[in-house]
Design an enzyme around this catalytic site. Structure first.
Site, PDB file in Angstrom:
ATOM      1  CB  ALA A   1      -3.407   7.594  -1.069  1.00 29.08           C
ATOM      2  CE  LYS A   2       0.795   6.449   5.996  1.00 29.35           C
ATOM      3  NZ  LYS A   2      -0.223   5.370   5.892  1.00 29.35           N
TER       4      LYS A   2
END
EC number: 4.1.1.23
Lengths: 276, 276
Positions: B93-94
């Site tokens: 998901a950074k």
């Protein structure tokens, strides 16, 4: 039309540099609304109808919708559709990935859901952000100095570049200015909690719009931040407040209370503008 | 049980440091499947059933699900449920936001959707990431040196800290190691496309697991990356490949082709391990 031009039109139309964050938190919803994701849209609609003539932008944060799964995502997309088209909507997603992944995010955020701008992390550099940067008519606000207490842990570290030394956040702002020469779509994010850093960024980048979160619940100092962000500026600041506006009351008067808080904040921002 | 322990168990059970990225791209789906989000779950199920004995982890990237809206989000959550519980699943998901927002993401990713680990940006520092870092039994892979061509634009800039100078990515890794002393949940992300940088990170941090993306379609050099990531290591690397495995064939044999590609990759990783 470029994003910055649309933002400037909204600022002029409503005489406002206020952006309202739309971050649903069911626990803080008015007591008469069911504590259920199905209430999000009704809540947002009431807030938007009560404040749309007082703001230059809205800024929903993706996290507060995703946490409610499919119902939350539906509410996010429908919330975008509720907002009058002349008011830009910034999706606060703090995205940042390699280009093939950013292209999927840009497709979702811009093409499918209709957001006008997005917040992004700078860490991967220009090539990772290119799908956002080159999207026609959209804006990209890059994190420079964030509003959280520990922002300086990395953002203030001294970096050496082009023979001189500067804190990382100023170096990031300099890179964004280069990207902007190519794409014309960039803005910066600098927290209201750091007015001296905001002034430093503004001195170096008079032409870039700056999104300034952290007013209200995060206790950013409006009287210091607004002049810092506007001194010598040829581009606007967009001052975001969320909790202090949308949760101003948990009673049935929540929308009127949000309007009163937004009005007070808009006027306080305008009063704090430096005289020319 | 700590995330690292569960990861090590999966590595031992399948004799594999291979992680497969589950990034649905309808255009590249097998020709016999409808080009529709409803195909995502069937596609992922076939890939998972064909490869679950060959991997130590799976890694879906949030973007490739969000782009399909509610149907995509449903497929993401159901995909997690399809994966055997002994195989950790890293949500790519950074993420990276202030603490109150990270708490909402952590609730979604860990508590509601059941992912075992997440990828995050370092830029906001420890306080922004704390809701992820302190989640019991979960892992947090922090971006250090990413796999994209322009990663060095910011990540290689020289920073001065504690009296010496080092590139930003090594400074970030050092900060993560400090966080790990407090939380014990941290890993690093270093692209296979930068084997020399991977070796430098590993030399300084023998005890942290490293997620190594960029093998396959991104052309990371496995024979260089694996020894770089394992030399002197007391913690594993997790080598991710996505497109070269899951899109190995667009025919009705796509799952068998994915298995063949995964098997070849797992064995190539094992052959490239440094001899003790």
């Amino acid at each position: 039309m470029q994003f910055l031009e649309r933002l400037n039109q909204a600022i002029r139309a409503n005489d406002s540099m206020l952006c309202i964050g739309l971050d649903p938190d069911l626990e803080r919803f008015p007591a008469h609304l069911p504590r259920d994701p199905s209430s999000i849209l009704a809540f947002n609609r009431a807030i938007i109808e009560a404040t749309a003539d007082l703001v230059c932008a809205y800024k929903p944060n993706l996290a507060f919708y995703l946490v409610h799964g499919e119902a939350g995502l539906r509410a996010l997309v429908e919330t975008r559709r509720l907002i009058p088209p002349q008011i830009p909507v910034i999706l606060d997603a703090k995205a940042g990935d390699i280009a093939s992944t950013s292209a999927a995010y840009a497709q979702a955020f811009f093409d499918r859901w209709g957001f006008d701008a997005v917040t992004v992390h700078p860490y991967l550099g220009e090539d990772g952000l290119a799908p956002f940067l080159r999207a026609p008519g959209r804006g990209v606000f890059v994190l420079v100095k964030t509003s959280n207490p520990g922002a300086g842990e990395l953002q203030d570290v001294p970096v050496r570049a082009d023979g001189s030394e500067e804190p990382l956040y100023l170096h990031v702002a300099r890179r964004v200015a280069r990207w902007n020469e190519r794409y014309g779509s960039c803005g910066l994010v600098v927290g209201a909690t750091y007015p001296a850093e905001l002034a430093a960024v503004r001195r170096q980048h008079p032409d870039l719009p700056i999104l300034v979160p952290g007013v209200g619940a995060q206790a950013g100092d409006l009287e210091a931040a607004v002049p810092s962000g506007l001194a010598g500026a040829a581009a606007p600041i967009v001052v975001n407040a969320t909790r202090s506006v949308i949760y101003a009351s948990q009673g049935p008067d929540f929308a009127a209370a949000a309007r009163a808080a937004a009005l007070a904040l808009r006027d306080a921002i305008n009063r704090a503008r430096p005289t020319r």
